[in-house]
Write a protein that holds these residues in place. Structure first.
Motif, PDB file in Angstrom:
ATOM      1  N   ASP A  96     -20.234 -24.340 -34.441  1.00  0.00           N
ATOM      2  CA  ASP A  96     -20.171 -25.844 -34.470  1.00  0.00           C
ATOM      3  C   ASP A  96     -18.903 -25.849 -34.095  1.00  0.00           C
ATOM      4  O   ASP A  96     -19.311 -27.376 -33.799  1.00  0.00           O
ATOM      5  N   ILE A  97     -17.809 -25.215 -33.582  1.00  0.00           N
ATOM      6  CA  ILE A  97     -16.738 -25.544 -33.175  1.00  0.00           C
ATOM      7  C   ILE A  97     -15.496 -24.524 -32.843  1.00  0.00           C
ATOM      8  O   ILE A  97     -16.410 -23.028 -33.373  1.00  0.00           O
ATOM      9  N   ILE A  98     -14.864 -24.150 -31.983  1.00  0.00           N
ATOM     10  CA  ILE A  98     -15.263 -22.773 -31.502  1.00  0.00           C
ATOM     11  C   ILE A  98     -13.187 -22.734 -31.452  1.00  0.00           C
ATOM     12  O   ILE A  98     -12.292 -24.211 -30.636  1.00  0.00           O
ATOM     13  N   ALA A  99     -11.684 -22.345 -31.514  1.00  0.00           N
ATOM     14  CA  ALA A  99     -10.617 -21.962 -31.814  1.00  0.00           C
ATOM     15  C   ALA A  99     -10.154 -21.155 -31.165  1.00  0.00           C
ATOM     16  O   ALA A  99     -10.666 -19.552 -31.435  1.00  0.00           O
ATOM     17  N   MET A 100      -9.594 -20.651 -29.771  1.00  0.00           N
ATOM     18  CA  MET A 100      -9.412 -19.163 -29.170  1.00  0.00           C
ATOM     19  C   MET A 100      -7.875 -19.336 -28.675  1.00  0.00           C
ATOM     20  O   MET A 100      -7.993 -20.722 -28.037  1.00  0.00           O
ATOM     21  N   ARG A 101      -7.393 -18.248 -29.218  1.00  0.00           N
ATOM     22  CA  ARG A 101      -6.136 -17.694 -28.046  1.00  0.00           C
ATOM     23  C   ARG A 101      -6.679 -16.678 -26.925  1.00  0.00           C
ATOM     24  O   ARG A 101      -7.292 -15.729 -27.770  1.00  0.00           O
ATOM     25  N   HIS A 102      -6.346 -16.951 -25.730  1.00  0.00           N
ATOM     26  CA  HIS A 102      -6.107 -15.456 -24.797  1.00  0.00           C
ATOM     27  C   HIS A 102      -5.147 -15.385 -24.419  1.00  0.00           C
ATOM     28  O   HIS A 102      -3.864 -16.642 -23.625  1.00  0.00           O
ATOM     29  N   PRO A 103      -4.619 -14.828 -23.670  1.00  0.00           N
ATOM     30  CA  PRO A 103      -2.885 -14.150 -23.473  1.00  0.00           C
ATOM     31  C   PRO A 103      -3.445 -14.856 -21.764  1.00  0.00           C
ATOM     32  O   PRO A 103      -2.160 -15.360 -20.837  1.00  0.00           O
ATOM     33  N   LYS A 104      -4.646 -15.062 -21.118  1.00  0.00           N
ATOM     34  CA  LYS A 104      -4.915 -15.843 -19.328  1.00  0.00           C
ATOM     35  C   LYS A 104      -4.388 -17.105 -19.590  1.00  0.00           C
ATOM     36  O   LYS A 104      -5.681 -17.672 -20.456  1.00  0.00           O
ATOM     37  N   GLU A 105      -3.779 -17.792 -18.743  1.00  0.00           N
ATOM     38  CA  GLU A 105      -3.596 -19.040 -18.867  1.00  0.00           C
ATOM     39  C   GLU A 105      -4.846 -19.778 -18.300  1.00  0.00           C
ATOM     40  O   GLU A 105      -4.920 -19.137 -16.787  1.00  0.00           O
ATOM     41  N   GLY A 106      -5.196 -20.788 -18.728  1.00  0.00           N
ATOM     42  CA  GLY A 106      -6.713 -21.377 -18.331  1.00  0.00           C
ATOM     43  C   GLY A 106      -7.487 -20.842 -18.971  1.00  0.00           C
ATOM     44  O   GLY A 106      -8.963 -21.456 -18.533  1.00  0.00           O
ATOM     45  N   ALA A 107      -7.469 -20.088 -19.900  1.00  0.00           N
ATOM     46  CA  ALA A 107      -8.764 -19.552 -20.374  1.00  0.00           C
ATOM     47  C   ALA A 107      -9.564 -20.619 -21.339  1.00  0.00           C
ATOM     48  O   ALA A 107     -10.528 -20.553 -20.710  1.00  0.00           O
ATOM     49  N   PRO A 108      -9.118 -20.797 -21.948  1.00  0.00           N
ATOM     50  CA  PRO A 108      -9.845 -22.068 -22.818  1.00  0.00           C
ATOM     51  C   PRO A 108     -10.263 -23.516 -22.168  1.00  0.00           C
ATOM     52  O   PRO A 108     -11.793 -23.943 -22.834  1.00  0.00           O
ATOM     53  N   LEU A 109      -9.660 -23.677 -20.707  1.00  0.00           N
ATOM     54  CA  LEU A 109     -10.493 -24.333 -20.147  1.00  0.00           C
ATOM     55  C   LEU A 109     -11.572 -24.291 -19.572  1.00  0.00           C
ATOM     56  O   LEU A 109     -12.654 -25.255 -19.645  1.00  0.00           O
ATOM     57  N   VAL A 110     -12.199 -22.763 -18.576  1.00  0.00           N
ATOM     58  CA  VAL A 110     -12.578 -22.103 -18.648  1.00  0.00           C
ATOM     59  C   VAL A 110     -14.018 -22.157 -19.556  1.00  0.00           C
ATOM     60  O   VAL A 110     -15.029 -22.528 -19.041  1.00  0.00           O
ATOM     61  N   ALA A 111     -13.221 -21.667 -21.021  1.00  0.00           N
ATOM     62  CA  ALA A 111     -14.571 -21.799 -22.302  1.00  0.00           C
ATOM     63  C   ALA A 111     -15.495 -23.473 -22.118  1.00  0.00           C
ATOM     64  O   ALA A 111     -15.982 -22.829 -22.623  1.00  0.00           O
ATOM     65  N   SER A 112     -14.356 -24.243 -21.993  1.00  0.00           N
ATOM     66  CA  SER A 112     -15.094 -25.131 -22.612  1.00  0.00           C
ATOM     67  C   SER A 112     -16.089 -25.739 -21.319  1.00  0.00           C
ATOM     68  O   SER A 112     -16.969 -26.817 -21.180  1.00  0.00           O
ATOM     69  N   THR A 113     -16.119 -25.251 -19.682  1.00  0.00           N
ATOM     70  CA  THR A 113     -16.732 -25.612 -19.180  1.00  0.00           C
ATOM     71  C   THR A 113     -17.942 -24.853 -19.548  1.00  0.00           C
ATOM     72  O   THR A 113     -18.898 -24.623 -18.805  1.00  0.00           O
ATOM     73  N   LYS A 114     -18.183 -23.952 -20.440  1.00  0.00           N
ATOM     74  CA  LYS A 114     -19.278 -22.816 -20.855  1.00  0.00           C
ATOM     75  C   LYS A 114     -20.120 -23.262 -22.273  1.00  0.00           C
ATOM     76  O   LYS A 114     -20.971 -22.000 -22.193  1.00  0.00           O
ATOM     77  N   THR A 115     -19.791 -23.543 -22.720  1.00  0.00           N
ATOM     78  CA  THR A 115     -20.542 -24.375 -23.886  1.00  0.00           C
ATOM     79  C   THR A 115     -20.812 -25.862 -24.500  1.00  0.00           C
ATOM     80  O   THR A 115     -19.848 -26.654 -23.896  1.00  0.00           O
ATOM     81  N   THR A 116     -21.883 -25.746 -25.237  1.00  0.00           N
ATOM     82  CA  THR A 116     -21.282 -27.023 -25.401  1.00  0.00           C
ATOM     83  C   THR A 116     -21.116 -27.632 -27.205  1.00  0.00           C
ATOM     84  O   THR A 116     -20.771 -28.614 -27.216  1.00  0.00           O
ATOM     85  N   VAL A 117     -20.234 -26.639 -28.155  1.00  0.00           N
ATOM     86  CA  VAL A 117     -19.339 -26.758 -28.929  1.00  0.00           C
ATOM     87  C   VAL A 117     -18.279 -27.433 -28.278  1.00  0.00           C
ATOM     88  O   VAL A 117     -17.391 -26.698 -27.680  1.00  0.00           O
ATOM     89  N   PRO A 118     -17.650 -28.082 -29.110  1.00  0.00           N
ATOM     90  CA  PRO A 118     -16.206 -28.422 -29.124  1.00  0.00           C
ATOM     91  C   PRO A 118     -15.125 -26.858 -28.541  1.00  0.00           C
ATOM     92  O   PRO A 118     -15.498 -26.375 -29.518  1.00  0.00           O
ATOM     93  N   ILE A 119     -13.418 -26.707 -27.847  1.00  0.00           N
ATOM     94  CA  ILE A 119     -13.540 -26.046 -28.065  1.00  0.00           C
ATOM     95  C   ILE A 119     -12.281 -26.501 -28.222  1.00  0.00           C
ATOM     96  O   ILE A 119     -11.503 -27.567 -27.464  1.00  0.00           O
ATOM     97  N   ILE A 120     -10.774 -25.848 -28.799  1.00  0.00           N
ATOM     98  CA  ILE A 120      -9.811 -25.774 -29.383  1.00  0.00           C
ATOM     99  C   ILE A 120      -9.177 -24.581 -28.399  1.00  0.00           C
ATOM    100  O   ILE A 120      -9.408 -23.778 -28.489  1.00  0.00           O
ATOM    101  N   ASN A 121      -8.555 -25.195 -27.980  1.00  0.00           N
ATOM    102  CA  ASN A 121      -6.884 -23.986 -27.444  1.00  0.00           C
ATOM    103  C   ASN A 121      -5.824 -24.061 -28.342  1.00  0.00           C
ATOM    104  O   ASN A 121      -5.221 -25.143 -28.685  1.00  0.00           O
ATOM    105  N   ALA A 122      -6.460 -22.085 -28.814  1.00  0.00           N
ATOM    106  CA  ALA A 122      -5.229 -22.019 -30.074  1.00  0.00           C
ATOM    107  C   ALA A 122      -3.807 -21.396 -29.226  1.00  0.00           C
ATOM    108  O   ALA A 122      -3.657 -20.512 -29.832  1.00  0.00           O
TER     109      ALA A 122
END
Lengths: 300, 141
Positions: A96-122
């Motif tokens: 229902d909701i995703i918290a993600m950490r990624h070493p590459k800058e901007g990865a959560p922004l990309v993620a937010s365009t690929k799903t309908t569930v809320p993304i939290i940049n961790a």
């Protein structure tokens, strides 16, 4: 559907609301114990973390929800070459909701365009870490009872320190905030952070020069993983070590913060000083994340 | 001096910095057009010494804003029935897509190659563009 990619995604009013909810959770935890029943949080950590991941997971559990996810890229299909986009499209089907950490800058922004569930940049590389900033804001508010009229010293790695950049952006929206940037030449705050935030600041290499003026001293770790050159890291890692002696001239109500993990930058002898707030900060992190999960899931 | 016929209807992109016309030709995808396109390099210019010019012999709908990013001194002339009916400088575009590449090795675009390379105008005065994903400043070639 809302995402939290950058602290600027939240208005000052929304941050105030989150702080109020977090305070209410601290005072009335039982009221919130089933708010997220039948909801699933996916914690996707492509990079190691202790506090942020566990804090998100504890937050969701205390709200009565469930948690799925992975704690390193090696234990996901990323190790088989799967793209962030495909991983997110998949996980979006299970949670229902995703918290993600990624070493590459901007990865959560990309993620937010690929799903309908809320993304939290961790945390995305050296870029942003908005939930740490929310943690910091709640800590400052609870410890100082205000978010304005403060002199904030930021010390250590101000170049790659994502928590520092986000905190400056967030605090620049409040009245009468003065910053003291304390760093070696090689780890100075990037110009764009200073320019974009339109802030009042002083820069120094000496941690003791302005310590008597500070309301907040925010220490940071020199992060090994941000260096391409081991030699540079070794030269800079112990540039600042906060100890009792350095704190002698500091205000009695100074609030010492650190996003943790700490290495050597705060001597353990400071831990018992009543001004040391970094472990309280960890606790505040769970409560503000609970408030954030409720907000993004639109649960009152 | 080589003579290139004037165009009856179309677009003349003038005051291009010498040797930059190929970059513009590619950025505007002019190779995909069916109409005649002339590219003049090292033309004499009182103002610039040398300049490049591109003539497109058809009034087509092109996204010329990108020229503001490549060179804000460029002039656009619209020709109709042998007469210039409009002349203007293009403004800096708010966003550029797939014109520059992010050089930050920590950026997500460095590993996810199918992503568009998007840069946002963050400081009009200093003509600064930053990567939409990692906020690194664009490095012009």
């Amino acid at each position: 559907m809302r995402n939290l990619i950058d602290i600027k995604d939240l208005s000052v009013t929304e941050i105030e609301e989150l702080i109020k909810v977090a305070e209410d959770i601290m005072q009335n935890p039982d009221k919130y114990s089933e708010k997220c029943k039948h909801k699933k949080l996916a914690t996707l950590f492509f990079e190691p973390s202790t506090r942020t991941r566990l804090s998100f997971e504890a937050a969701m559990m205390e709200l009565g929800g469930n948690v799925i996810g992975f704690s390193s890229a090696d234990s996901s299909s990323t190790s088989k070459g799967e793209s962030v986009s495909d991983t997110i499209r998949t996980v979006g089907c299970y949670s229902d909701i995703i918290a993600m950490r990624h070493p590459k800058e901007g990865a959560p922004l990309v993620a937010s365009t690929k799903t309908t569930v809320p993304i939290i940049n961790a945390g995305d590389g050296g870029h942003n870490h908005p939930t740490q900033t929310l943690t910091d804001l709640l800590t400052i508010y609870c410890e100082k009872k205000r978010l304005n009229n403060l002199t904030i010293g930021l010390c250590g790695d101000l170049k790659f320190g994502r928590t520092v950049h986000s905190l400056i952006t967030a605090m620049s929206r409040y009245e009468n905030i003065k910053f003291v940037f304390i760093s070696p030449e090689e780890l100075k705050i990037p110009t764009y952070v200073k320019v974009n935030s339109n802030i009042d600041y002083i820069e120094t290499k000496d941690i003791e020069e302005y310590i008597d003026k500070l309301d907040i001293l925010y220490m940071t770790r020199v992060q090994k993983e941000r260096f391409f050159n081991e030699e540079d890291y070794l030269r800079l890692k112990d540039y600042y070590i906060l100890d009792k002696e350095k704190l002698e001239k500091a205000k009695k109500d100074l609030c010492i913060m650190h996003p943790l993990p700490r290495v050597n930058e705060i001597s353990t002898e400071v831990d018992d000083d009543p001004r040391a707030c970094y472990f309280k900060q960890v606790a505040y992190g769970k409560y503000i994340r609970m408030a954030l999960l409720l907000k993004l899931l639109d649960i009152k | 001096m080589i003579n290139i016929d004037s165009i009856e209807n179309g677009i003349v992109i003038d005051h291009i910095q010498a040797k930059k016309s190929l970059e513009i030709y590619e950025a505007l995808n002019l190779g995909e057009l069916d109409c005649p396109v002339a590219m003049i390099t090292n033309a004499r210019s009182k103002k610039m010494g040398k300049k490049d010019i591109i003539k497109i012999a058809q009034n087509i709908d092109l996204d010329l804003n990108i020229l503001g990013y490549i060179d804000p001194n460029i002039t656009i002339n619209i020709i109709k029935n042998d007469k210039r009916v409009d002349k203007y400088h293009v403004e800096l575009p708010k966003e550029i897509v797939n014109i520059a590449e992010c050089k930050n090795p920590r950026c997500i675009t460095s590993i996810e190659h199918e992503l568009d390379q998007v840069f946002i105008l963050t400081d009009k005065e200093n003509k600064t563009y930053r990567c939409k994903y990692c906020e690194a400043k664009v490095v012009k070639n």
